[in-house]
Design a protein around this motif. Structure first.
Motif, PDB file in Angstrom:
ATOM      1  N   MET A  32       0.496   7.653  -1.281  1.00  0.00           N
ATOM      2  CA  MET A  32       1.887   7.472  -1.737  1.00  0.00           C
ATOM      3  C   MET A  32       2.232   8.475  -2.834  1.00  0.00           C
ATOM      4  SD  MET A  32       2.911   3.437  -1.792  1.00  0.00           S
ATOM      5  CE  MET A  32       1.418   2.677  -2.363  1.00  0.00           C
ATOM      6  N   ALA A  33       1.276   8.676  -3.750  1.00  0.00           N
ATOM      7  CA  ALA A  33       1.538   9.633  -4.838  1.00  0.00           C
ATOM      8  C   ALA A  33       1.868  11.004  -4.256  1.00  0.00           C
ATOM      9  CB  ALA A  33       0.323   9.724  -5.762  1.00  0.00           C
ATOM     10  N   TYR A  34       1.104  11.401  -3.236  1.00  0.00           N
ATOM     11  CA  TYR A  34       1.373  12.712  -2.634  1.00  0.00           C
ATOM     12  C   TYR A  34       2.751  12.732  -1.973  1.00  0.00           C
ATOM     13  CZ  TYR A  34       1.197  16.815   0.311  1.00  0.00           C
ATOM     14  OH  TYR A  34       1.500  18.017   0.911  1.00  0.00           O
ATOM     15  N   ALA A  35       3.060  11.657  -1.230  1.00  0.00           N
ATOM     16  CA  ALA A  35       4.354  11.627  -0.539  1.00  0.00           C
ATOM     17  C   ALA A  35       5.510  11.616  -1.550  1.00  0.00           C
ATOM     18  CB  ALA A  35       4.421  10.415   0.386  1.00  0.00           C
ATOM     19  N   TYR A  36       5.349  10.892  -2.654  1.00  0.00           N
ATOM     20  CA  TYR A  36       6.362  10.917  -3.723  1.00  0.00           C
ATOM     21  C   TYR A  36       6.484  12.325  -4.296  1.00  0.00           C
ATOM     22  CZ  TYR A  36       6.750   5.766  -4.252  1.00  0.00           C
ATOM     23  OH  TYR A  36       6.997   4.434  -4.074  1.00  0.00           O
ATOM     24  N   TRP A  37       5.355  12.918  -4.581  1.00  0.00           N
ATOM     25  CA  TRP A  37       5.332  14.269  -5.163  1.00  0.00           C
ATOM     26  C   TRP A  37       6.026  15.246  -4.228  1.00  0.00           C
ATOM     27  CZ3 TRP A  37       3.074  18.861  -3.529  1.00  0.00           C
ATOM     28  CH2 TRP A  37       2.947  19.870  -4.511  1.00  0.00           C
ATOM     29  N   LYS A  38       5.659  15.137  -2.953  1.00  0.00           N
ATOM     30  CA  LYS A  38       6.180  16.043  -1.922  1.00  0.00           C
ATOM     31  C   LYS A  38       7.694  15.853  -1.758  1.00  0.00           C
ATOM     32  CE  LYS A  38       5.533  18.553   1.957  1.00  0.00           C
ATOM     33  NZ  LYS A  38       5.227  19.976   1.915  1.00  0.00           N
ATOM     34  N   SER A  39       8.179  14.599  -1.959  1.00  0.00           N
ATOM     35  CA  SER A  39       9.633  14.410  -1.813  1.00  0.00           C
ATOM     36  C   SER A  39      10.354  14.591  -3.150  1.00  0.00           C
ATOM     37  CB  SER A  39       9.962  13.059  -1.170  1.00  0.00           C
ATOM     38  OG  SER A  39       9.013  12.088  -1.421  1.00  0.00           O
ATOM     39  N   GLY A  40       9.669  15.189  -4.112  1.00  0.00           N
ATOM     40  CA  GLY A  40      10.359  15.561  -5.348  1.00  0.00           C
ATOM     41  C   GLY A  40      10.647  14.408  -6.280  1.00  0.00           C
TER      42      GLY A  40
END
Lengths: 549, 549
Positions: A32-40
């Motif tokens: 989730m952290a990566y997906a949050y990071w990736k979506s700015g």
């Protein structure tokens, strides 16, 4: 007994805590952290509530514990190089490298933690922790915080229930061998003490947490002696000093004298047991406590114990008492007390009437209540399996829910109304009556003014429209305190003894009907009218409108 | 995924184990040690058996686990200066100073440990460990060994039962947040894997034990997106490379197309959920797995998932599947499968029919068996609370009993026949039939010759005189192997994967009626005729003769 603080202890303490680290989490927090990071969403600010939905053990209260461990975890939250290397290995190869660099910089310094004081009695839906700050970090804390609060609170609650059942009797935690892992055993000792136990058998818990430690001997000690001939050392000096006396001879003489009282014959009384008792008394003349059920409590254990205890008395020592680990504990404790009193009178040894009777076989909360009903003469309980595994309900269902993001409230809907979350950043208050009892807990939106003493406040059931009450509090307690802000712990943390006192004081402000074992009255947790309107407006906005066809 | 072995990992592993130390014990072990020392029993040699009396979970088998941790504990068994200083503080002031010096010299180098191989299926009364050596040291090991075997074996057994219920479906352990302490969570991940699980959500367990780690996202991830407008990044390149495509537009186009299949209207399908799925697919285009029950599985979650999965398919990626975390799991899995198949046919995407359906809401062994009865289309389960806390029975009752001292057998009597110990140093054999199934376990005195292949051996019930059987084994397995002797571990220790294979192989040699959930047949544990006579002679010798009056 004072706390030992030297480098070795500190090192071991740290060792004990070394698994409490950011990787002690579920993998989905990191994906989730990566997906949050990736979506700015790096700049996103969120608020999470940690709470539970139902008190354990069919009860209506819970003791909140684990806060200190949560704060220590937050304080040192950061990923090591090897952590990041491991995460890199288990995530897909497509993950951007900048993300790992970002992970390496994360700490919890921009997080704020509001919490209820450790050891406070708490109720369903009231946030125990309110975590505010960057979405990604707040999300990454979830699993570890839940792990640290769930078992600690469950265990402290369980212990507090035993404490209430046992009244003023002594309670000792003996559960290490049956605990869920070595650390489960250590946590059990710690949180049992917080919940009201008087000590533990666990030596490491004693050393690390400065808890009183208790113990005598096991059946193996008794069976390791087969006869009186095996006694190598059986001389002791009197308490005041002087020539060593033949303690074996003194004990045998007493045993002959008291056969009549116990109505036994020589062949029934086990000599190996006597040898074991004598050797233990020689080692601990001032702390003699005997396990008396290895062979036969009435025909052997009690006789041998009394013989040795009377011999000790002749030398100026006082035995402590006996432990029962099998059989009908209520009956045997009464039998033991009866003999102790007879001997006290017959041989003019008044302290015999007050000898301690400890019971320790498979005890649970119900056993204690049932023993109370039957009548017994037990002074203290040693409690293992049922206490440390919380057999009646081995998990508390704390959850961690997002209630706000970038100052927009979030609600989690569910077909099950009990699972609908109460949205938005909230404060929690406890309102007290004139008599000092807690009346109700009240959740408000954080923008609302706190309720005031002697002013009427409308308290509403969060989900049932018609359930409302006006309350005029004589005292108002704000439950959530700021504990972590700008990268530092902002309050002095209480020690174990202080947390334990908080538990005892909190239980006093609860009405007895809320604390009782059978059909306890639920304590009310309410929302302000403003929060009620807010919750239900959001609910309607978010629930889809179906079409019947 | 390969094991990382660098200094940081090793240091943390040691950190994790640093509470497994000699003070992790009950105080009475130390008071007994002093009393033994004081009575001159330093040279005494003893034999202890570690065993349990009843298999857990109303079952008839147990998986033995925890051996490696026991051996590591024994290997480094010794008291530090600070340990001894602490013991000195909590024991009476009368303890002789020489005793503390003696404690400081103790190690387990004169102890021998015979053990059953880790991961072997085991039965009541058969020694899992046989500890021989100096009485005082062997006694001091008791509590820690019990702590290390009890939960490990309970957990591995629980996991093996889930594995049997689930057949070939995938099983993942998701229990960290509800475990009994952080180390309870780590142990759960490790021993669930040994018992037959395919992986865990616990990242630290993955790192320390090289277990596959699994995870996607939580409801909070879905609810953190409120609308499509919140999507900052929604472009992906096709798997083969090339210009980034507008993935939002592609997903929306697909969603329009498939409304008919799902019989929904626009207002029923949640846009925040679509945004969350798109952002997750952008982050993990090759590993897209979606939690579909945040709003409404049939009217929103499945529609949004299929739209995104079809868009991924256009770019050459394959979605993994969906996770259900609430509702009627059997029914919803069949609904999902039905839609996947329809889409597979209608849009010629055959892999859609095979998409994974994972279920993860409050699953226990009975849930899986009941889902099997109802019919479902679930491929994998994520299991938390019930697995890691062993809710059905949260403790295994292993005990540690002295069976011999200075070559004299010891028996522990009890009014409860099941609690009478089998005295003396013993060996244990497993006898197999021609078909390869285990027939019976046989305990013998250590001085007896092992049973021989194809030779008749008399196997007796230890307590019921008339229960006897002749057995002609086709294979004889000696269960107890020497693992620790002269201060070293004497066998190569298997890794986790090998222990896991041992579990799977052992379960195959058990007849199905012994393994079944409902009314399983007890597996027989017997004694040789010589041991039977020996046991009963000692019993009579030690039981007192009463007098009726």
């Amino acid at each position: 007994m004072s706390a030992i603080v030297n480098s070795d202890v500190i090192e071991r303490k740290m060792g004990q805590n070394s698994i409490i680290q950011p990787l002690l989490t579920d993998l989905y927090q990191i994906t989730m952290a990566y997906a949050y990071w990736k979506s700015g969403k790096i700049e996103c600010q969120a608020v999470f509530d940690l709470f539970f939905r139902k008190s354990p053990f069919c009860g209506e209260f819970t003791i909140f514990a684990g806060l200190e461990e949560c704060l220590k975890f937050i304080e040192k939250f950061s990923y090591s190089e090897s952590d990041i290397e491991y995460i890199r290995q288990i995530l897909p190869k497509t993950i951007e490298d900048e993300f790992f660099q970002y992970l390496g910089t994360l700490t919890a310094k921009d997080i704020s933690v509001y919490a209820i004081n450790e050891g406070t009695v708490v109720f369903p839906r009231v946030p125990l922790l309110r975590i505010e700050g960057p979405l990604i970090v707040a999300q990454l804390l979830e699993t570890t915080l839940l792990t640290l609060v769930n078992y600690a609170s469950l265990m402290a609650t369980n212990a507090a229930r035993y404490r209430m059942a046992a009244g003023n009797l002594k309670l000792f935690e003996f559960g290490l061998r049956r605990a869920q892992g070595p650390d489960g055993g250590l946590s059990a000792s710690k949180y049992a003490y917080i919940g009201g136990f008087d000590g533990t058998s666990n030596v490491l818990a004693g050393k690390l947490f400065n808890i009183p430690v208790k113990g005598t001997h096991a059946h193996a000690y008794i069976t390791s002696f087969n006869s009186i001939g095996e006694l190598n050392h059986h001389f002791i000096s009197a308490k005041g000093g002087g020539e060593p006396q033949n303690f074996l001879k003194m004990s045998l003489t007493w045993r002959e004298k008291i056969y009549d009282i116990f109505n036994v014959v020589l062949s029934e009384v086990n000599d190996g047991e006597l040898a074991a008792f004598i050797s233990f008394a020689v080692a601990f003349p001032d702390g003699f406590m005997a396990l008396i059920d290895t062979y036969d409590v009435k025909k052997s254990g009690l006789v041998n114990f009394c013989a040795v205890a009377l011999a000790l008395n002749d030398l100026g020592y006082r035995a402590l008492g006996v432990r029962l680990d099998s059989g009908d504990l209520a009956y045997l404790s009464l039998v033991a007390r009866d003999y102790f009193k007879k001997i006290a009178v017959k041989y003019d040894v008044p302290h015999f009437a007050e000898l301690m009777v400890m019971a320790s076989n498979d005890i649970n909360e119900e056993t204690i209540l049932s023993l109370n009903d039957q009548g017994h003469s037990i002074d203290s309980f040693g409690i293992g399996t049922h206490l440390v595994t919380c057999q009646k309900q081995p998990a508390l269902g704390c959850v961690y829910k997002m209630v706000e993001i970038n100052q927009h409230p979030r609600i989690k809907l569910s077909h099950d109304v009990e699972k609908v979350t109460i949205p938005g950043k909230k404060n929690a208050y406890r309102l007290y009556s004139e008599t000092g009892f807690a009346l109700i807990d009240l959740l408000q939106r954080s923008v609302e003014e706190p309720p005031k003493i002697n002013e009427k406040v409308l308290c509403r059931h969060p989900f049932q429209e018609s359930k409302r009450a006006f309350v005029i509090p004589s005292r108002v307690e704000s439950l959530l305190n700021l504990y972590w802000h700008n990268g530092v712990i902002t309050q002095p943390l209480p020690n174990l003894q202080q947390i334990r006192e908080n538990v005892m004081n909190c239980l006093k402000i609860l009405r007895p009907d809320i604390k009782r074992t059978l059909n306890p009255t639920p304590y009310k947790v309410s929302v302000s009218d403003t929060l009620y309107q807010f919750l239900h407006r959001l609910w309607l906005e978010n629930a889809p409108i179906g079409e019947l066809s």
